[in-house]
Motif scaffolding. Structure first.
Motif, PDB file in Angstrom:
ATOM      1  N   PRO A 209     -15.373  61.922 111.760  1.00 29.82           N
ATOM      2  CA  PRO A 209     -14.016  61.622 112.236  1.00 29.82           C
ATOM      3  C   PRO A 209     -13.834  62.128 113.663  1.00 29.82           C
ATOM      4  O   PRO A 209     -14.217  63.264 113.980  1.00 29.82           O
ATOM      5  CB  PRO A 209     -13.122  62.385 111.253  1.00 29.82           C
ATOM      6  CG  PRO A 209     -13.971  62.608 110.034  1.00 29.82           C
ATOM      7  CD  PRO A 209     -15.368  62.763 110.544  1.00 29.82           C
TER       8      PRO A 209
ATOM      9  N   GLY B 247     -12.690  65.780 114.717  1.00 29.79           N
ATOM     10  CA  GLY B 247     -13.105  66.769 113.734  1.00 29.79           C
ATOM     11  C   GLY B 247     -12.706  66.460 112.314  1.00 29.79           C
ATOM     12  O   GLY B 247     -13.482  66.655 111.382  1.00 29.79           O
ATOM     13  N   ASP B 248     -11.469  65.973 112.101  1.00 32.43           N
ATOM     14  CA  ASP B 248     -10.978  65.692 110.751  1.00 32.43           C
ATOM     15  C   ASP B 248     -10.255  64.350 110.716  1.00 32.43           C
ATOM     16  O   ASP B 248      -9.660  63.913 111.716  1.00 32.43           O
ATOM     17  CB  ASP B 248     -10.008  66.788 110.280  1.00 32.43           C
ATOM     18  CG  ASP B 248     -10.679  68.142 110.153  1.00 32.43           C
ATOM     19  OD1 ASP B 248     -11.745  68.203 109.503  1.00 32.43           O
ATOM     20  OD2 ASP B 248     -10.152  69.131 110.706  1.00 32.43           O
ATOM     21  N   ALA B 249     -10.307  63.698 109.538  1.00 30.25           N
ATOM     22  CA  ALA B 249      -9.494  62.504 109.297  1.00 30.25           C
ATOM     23  C   ALA B 249      -8.153  62.973 108.744  1.00 30.25           C
ATOM     24  O   ALA B 249      -8.094  63.705 107.746  1.00 30.25           O
ATOM     25  CB  ALA B 249     -10.200  61.579 108.315  1.00 30.25           C
ATOM     26  N   ILE B 250      -7.072  62.580 109.391  1.00 27.77           N
ATOM     27  CA  ILE B 250      -5.737  63.095 109.076  1.00 27.77           C
ATOM     28  C   ILE B 250      -4.913  62.021 108.364  1.00 27.77           C
ATOM     29  O   ILE B 250      -4.865  60.864 108.792  1.00 27.77           O
ATOM     30  CB  ILE B 250      -5.013  63.558 110.357  1.00 27.77           C
ATOM     31  CG1 ILE B 250      -5.904  64.528 111.158  1.00 27.77           C
ATOM     32  CG2 ILE B 250      -3.687  64.194 110.016  1.00 27.77           C
ATOM     33  CD1 ILE B 250      -6.295  65.777 110.428  1.00 27.77           C
TER      34      ILE B 250
ATOM     35  N   ASN C 206      -7.052  56.922 112.520  1.00 21.38           N
ATOM     36  CA  ASN C 206      -8.217  57.742 112.827  1.00 21.38           C
ATOM     37  C   ASN C 206      -9.398  56.851 113.197  1.00 21.38           C
ATOM     38  O   ASN C 206      -9.620  55.827 112.545  1.00 21.38           O
ATOM     39  CB  ASN C 206      -8.625  58.586 111.623  1.00 21.38           C
ATOM     40  CG  ASN C 206      -7.581  59.620 111.220  1.00 21.38           C
ATOM     41  OD1 ASN C 206      -7.660  60.770 111.591  1.00 21.38           O
ATOM     42  ND2 ASN C 206      -6.586  59.185 110.429  1.00 21.38           N
TER      43      ASN C 206
ATOM     44  N   PRO D  42     -15.758  61.718 104.535  1.00 19.58           N
ATOM     45  CA  PRO D  42     -15.207  63.081 104.501  1.00 19.58           C
ATOM     46  C   PRO D  42     -13.814  63.095 103.890  1.00 19.58           C
ATOM     47  O   PRO D  42     -13.062  62.108 103.979  1.00 19.58           O
ATOM     48  CB  PRO D  42     -15.172  63.486 105.978  1.00 19.58           C
ATOM     49  CG  PRO D  42     -16.182  62.615 106.639  1.00 19.58           C
ATOM     50  CD  PRO D  42     -16.156  61.323 105.903  1.00 19.58           C
TER      51      PRO D  42
ATOM     52  N   ILE E  96      -9.955  63.586 103.266  1.00 21.69           N
ATOM     53  CA  ILE E  96      -8.809  63.388 104.149  1.00 21.69           C
ATOM     54  C   ILE E  96      -7.954  64.644 104.146  1.00 21.69           C
ATOM     55  O   ILE E  96      -7.608  65.176 103.092  1.00 21.69           O
ATOM     56  CB  ILE E  96      -7.985  62.170 103.697  1.00 21.69           C
ATOM     57  CG1 ILE E  96      -8.881  60.924 103.568  1.00 21.69           C
ATOM     58  CG2 ILE E  96      -6.832  61.937 104.666  1.00 21.69           C
ATOM     59  CD1 ILE E  96      -9.579  60.516 104.839  1.00 21.69           C
ATOM     60  N   LYS E  97      -7.616  65.126 105.347  1.00 24.07           N
ATOM     61  CA  LYS E  97      -6.752  66.299 105.466  1.00 24.07           C
ATOM     62  C   LYS E  97      -5.284  65.872 105.444  1.00 24.07           C
ATOM     63  O   LYS E  97      -4.905  64.872 106.060  1.00 24.07           O
ATOM     64  CB  LYS E  97      -7.043  67.046 106.770  1.00 24.07           C
ATOM     65  CG  LYS E  97      -8.466  67.611 106.845  1.00 24.07           C
ATOM     66  CD  LYS E  97      -8.627  68.746 105.848  1.00 24.07           C
ATOM     67  CE  LYS E  97     -10.005  69.395 105.973  1.00 24.07           C
ATOM     68  NZ  LYS E  97     -10.154  70.155 107.219  1.00 24.07           N
TER      69      LYS E  97
ATOM     70  N   GLY F  86      -2.620  68.210 110.136  1.00 26.20           N
ATOM     71  CA  GLY F  86      -3.514  68.310 111.283  1.00 26.20           C
ATOM     72  C   GLY F  86      -3.143  67.329 112.375  1.00 26.20           C
ATOM     73  O   GLY F  86      -2.099  66.675 112.329  1.00 26.20           O
TER      74      GLY F  86
ATOM     75  N   SER G  23      -4.709  64.225 115.034  1.00 23.79           N
ATOM     76  CA  SER G  23      -5.752  63.254 115.367  1.00 23.79           C
ATOM     77  C   SER G  23      -5.887  63.191 116.889  1.00 23.79           C
ATOM     78  O   SER G  23      -4.880  63.073 117.600  1.00 23.79           O
ATOM     79  CB  SER G  23      -5.379  61.874 114.816  1.00 23.79           C
ATOM     80  OG  SER G  23      -6.220  60.875 115.362  1.00 23.79           O
TER      81      SER G  23
ATOM     82  N   ALA H  23      -8.074  70.276 117.111  1.00 21.43           N
ATOM     83  CA  ALA H  23      -8.974  69.126 117.209  1.00 21.43           C
ATOM     84  C   ALA H  23      -9.834  69.297 118.454  1.00 21.43           C
ATOM     85  O   ALA H  23      -9.425  69.941 119.424  1.00 21.43           O
ATOM     86  CB  ALA H  23      -8.190  67.821 117.273  1.00 21.43           C
TER      87      ALA H  23
END
Length: 795
Positions: free
Chosen positions: A158, A161-164, A169, A237, A239-240, A243, A245, A322
């Motif tokens: 992602p 760093g993370d998929a929000i 995303n 991964p 999903i958060k 956070g 994006s 991020a």
């Protein structure tokens, strides 16, 4: 009430401002005091056969400039089972070092693993140390055999760093096998109910991306097929739920960024800070209000150096939310050089001349190799791609040199896929926010590896008295013979002579000042040992699919060359007799050993090398008894004493003043030559009205088998010897030229330099017996950090 709220706001704002200032100062501290070095090794060719020599040159950089802070360079050579073969140590001069490693003639592995570093590099993430697997060509490795099946895998990254949850995303992906080679796949992304969300479309070398707008509680899976039709399932991964994006757009010399968060969280984040860093320096810092759910910005990058720009988003408490890396390529890192062929020689043993020309304003340091054009070659990486890309990124990059082959929009987009699919973090932001600096375990080698040591077991009162240590250094391998030194010992027990550099191993005999008993000495404690290798090499840095045709030719030539070498090994060249005026043995000894005011003169001379009776004497005092008129020697005292004309003559060992106590410990078998000077003597550091006795230790071919017998001694290692590449000169007579010449490397020179108006370098080499074309590779670095990779064919 309003007044209290205003005070509270001011306190909060001042606290945030102080925290921001603290982060700025810590980043500056990292850049100025903890700058991380990186290195690249240039080789004479890309693969080797058993019995061949790997010639290499190391370049060091820190940031955008050559790194000349560290003075010693370490290289570990291990086999493919993880066993250490050799630990080489070389001096770093003007940010470069060079050396060689001989592949064992009986080596059967597929590759040799190389890990190279400075002591300073060991303080930081080991993922950034230089590592490479060098292919070893053997009959078994070049013969057709069962191929190892590729094992494809798929990874998702992602952006930021993370998929929000609740925002758009960008999800990048990379498909590769166990060796890091890209694989072709086809597939789709499915939701938890099996509905298609998007397709997996490869854009370049197994990499691609798609967009995802995750819904609350949703999970996603990729179903895909490999090149052989095999089915695979890979979960995305998690999903958060909270956070930020971060998306970065690439457009020429500008970078745009977009920050988004779910609407119900926007006011929680409020003001965020975006910081850009390059080479640990802060490149920019801006604040954005995302209380409405999103924010955008544009970053001008045309004045930044080429390299990786890290963009990190922080909340008000400096928690990293991020992070994204993007590559800046302004093409300022490259300098041009021209190669022209001044004399062609493609025939057997013909002479070739190349002229290398650089702009006359540049001071450059080159490594040049010329190899048979028909053998294997690997142009997938070079000095530019490594020092500007792969040395600053975690994970393997396939064919990195492609990203510097041109500066087009297409390549820029492909390089951005590399940025999306590789990890990178030079900072631990939680430590930066706390003001925590790296812990330095390995101090930098800021001086060269000179002769040094420490005395152990001596009392503090003995060390405070200012003792000295007498050293006899014997280096048989280098042919330097015996060298005597007297060094002061510091109060902490250390001693050092910064002018003495040891290459290879030396046998050092030592004696401490009278009065220090039961003490021992350890030498060269600052010489870093090899790293520990407990596991086999994984082959992650090994290209399994090389140039099979080139490998075959390379093996045939090198295998025959090895057989020829073994056939001729041990044979002596024909004896050559030279007639000259004969000197007496004493004249030869005096010319060989004495110098300055010690040479010639009115003296008695004794050649102990050719005196068979010398070994019957317990020490040199006993040997000299009754041999010099007027010189009285008392051997019953401890130490023995000498008098001449009412006083003691001055004693010298290798023309350095010495006391009788130390001389009495020397074995006569270690002494080559003695000169007894009649009074007065005006050599040395002054005059002596009572004459002088100069004693010379054996050296070179006169070295006895047991130098310093009776003295404490250690075997001490220094720098690894640096050999000169052998390049035959067929323009002159040499009996060795009668041998068949099957060299695959025709020329290697790691020390080619240009400076100012001296901007031209002539390279001369001779062909072997079989090559019909040559490959010339030139790599180098200027004192300002500009780089070059030039590869040309001569055919």
């Amino acid at each position: 009430m309003k007044k209290n709220a205003a005070i509270l706001f001011l306190l909060l704002f001042s606290g945030l401002f102080a925290a921001a200032q603290n982060v700025d100062s810590v980043i500056a501290k990292y850049a100025n005091d903890y700058g991380q070095e990186r290195t690249y090794l240039q080789y004479d060719k890309s693969a080797y056969a058993p019995g061949e020599t790997i010639w290499f040159k190391a370049y060091l950089m820190k940031g955008v400039a050559p790194a000349d802070d560290s003075k010693t360079f370490y290289t570990d050579w291990t086999d493919d089972a993880g066993n250490l073969l050799f630990h080489s140590i070389g001096p770093v001069i003007e940010a470069v070092s060079s050396g060689q490693f001989d592949v064992p003639a009986n080596y059967t592995g597929k590759f040799i693993h190389v890990k190279a570093y400075t002591r300073w590099m060991l303080n930081f993430d080991s993922a950034f140390l230089y590592e490479k697997d060098i292919r070893i060509i053997t009959k078994a490795n070049t013969s057709p055999g069962a191929k190892i099946a590729a094992q494809p895998s798929l990874q998702f990254f992602p952006e930021g760093g993370d998929a929000i949850e609740g925002v758009a995303n960008k999800i990048a992906f990379k498909a590769n096998d166990q060796w890091g080679n890209p694989v072709k796949i086809k597939g789709v992304v499915l939701g938890s109910k099996g509905e298609k969300v998007d397709s997996l479309r490869i854009l370049h070398d197994g990499m691609g991306f798609f967009f995802l707008f995750p819904q609350p509680g949703e999970t996603y899976t990729a179903k895909w097929k490999d090149e052989k039709g095999g089915d695979h399932v890979t979960p995305l991964p998690a999903i958060k739920t909270t956070g930020i994006s971060l998306q970065v757009g690439v457009s020429g010399t500008k970078r745009s960024f977009a920050i988004a968060t779910a609407a119900d969280e926007a006011k929680t984040f409020g003001i965020v800070t975006i910081v850009g860093t390059m080479n640990q320096f802060q490149a920019f810092k801006v604040t954005k209000d995302i209380s409405q759910g999103s924010a955008r910005g544009v970053i001008p990058t045309e004045n930044l150096p080429s390299g990786i720009l890290t963009i990190t988003v922080f909340d008000a408490k400096w928690n990293a939310l991020a992070e994204r890396i993007t590559y800046i390529n302004n093409d300022e890192y490259r300098f041009n050089a021209e190669m022209s062929v001044e004399h062609w020689g493609l025939n057997k043993r013909a002479r070739n001349e190349l002229m290398i020309t650089v702009p006359d304003s540049l001071d450059a340091n080159f490594g040049i190799s010329v190899t048979d054009a028909g053998i294997d070659a690997d142009s997938s990486y070079n000095i530019i791609s490594h020092l500007l890309l792969t040395s600053d990124i975690k994970g393997q990059v396939y064919n990195p040199s492609y990203y510097f082959s041109a500066n087009s929009d297409t390549i820029s987009q492909h390089l951005d896929l590399v940025m999306l699919t590789h990890g990178w973090r030079r900072f631990k932001w939680e430590d930066v926010a706390k003001g925590k600096l790296p812990k330095i375990i390995y101090p930098r080698d800021s001086t060269y590896l000179s002769l040094s040591g420490r005395v152990y077991g001596a009392l503090p009162t003995e060390l405070k008295a200012g003792p000295s240590i007498v050293l006899i250094i014997n280096q048989k391998k280098t042919g330097d013979g015996n060298k005597m030194l007297i060094l002061p010992v510091e109060a902490n027990g250390t001693f050092n002579d910064p002018t003495i550099f040891l290459f290879d191993t030396a046998h050092i005999y030592y004696k401490l000042s009278k009065g220090i008993a039961d003490a021992s000495v350890k030498f060269m404690e600052n010489r870093l040992p090899a790293l520990r290798y407990r596991l086999p090499a994984t082959g992650s840095f090994y290209n399994q699919f090389g140039d099979t045709t080139g490998n075959g030719r390379h093996f045939l030539l090198s295998d025959e060359a090895l057989k020829l070498f073994q056939q001729f090994e041990g044979k002596m060249l024909e004896e050559v007799t030279i007639k000259t005026k004969t000197k007496s043995p004493l004249e030869i000894m005096d010319q060989k050993y004495s110098s300055g005011l010690f040479s010639g003169g009115d003296s008695y001379q004794f050649d102990l090398v050719n005196d068979r009776t010398a070994f019957a004497s317990a020490n040199i005092f006993q040997y000299l008894q009754a041999k010099v008129a007027g010189l009285q020697i008392n051997t019953t005292s401890n130490p023995p004493t000498m008098t001449w004309r009412g006083g003691a003559p001055q004693l010298f060992l290798d023309e350095v003043p010495i006391d009788p106590d130390f001389i009495s410990t020397l074995s006569v078998s270690d002494i080559a030559y003695v000169k007894v000077f009649r009074p007065p003597f005006f050599g040395g550091s002054g005059s002596s009205a009572n004459g002088a006795v100069a004693i010379y230790m054996r050296r070179g071919g006169d070295v006895s088998s047991e130098p310093g017998k009776g003295l404490a001694n250690n075997m001490v290692s220094g720098y690894t010897p640096i050999r000169q590449f052998y390049s035959p000169n067929y323009g002159t007579f040499n009996a060795a030229n009668d041998k068949k010449d099957l060299r695959t490397t025709l020329y290697w020179n790691p020390l080619v330099k240009t400076a100012g108006a001296k901007n031209k370098v002539m390279v001369t080499f001779y062909n072997n017996d079989v090559s019909k074309a040559f490959r010339v590779v030139i790599e180098g670095m200027t004192k300002d950090g500009q780089l070059i990779h030039l590869e040309q064919m001569m055919d």
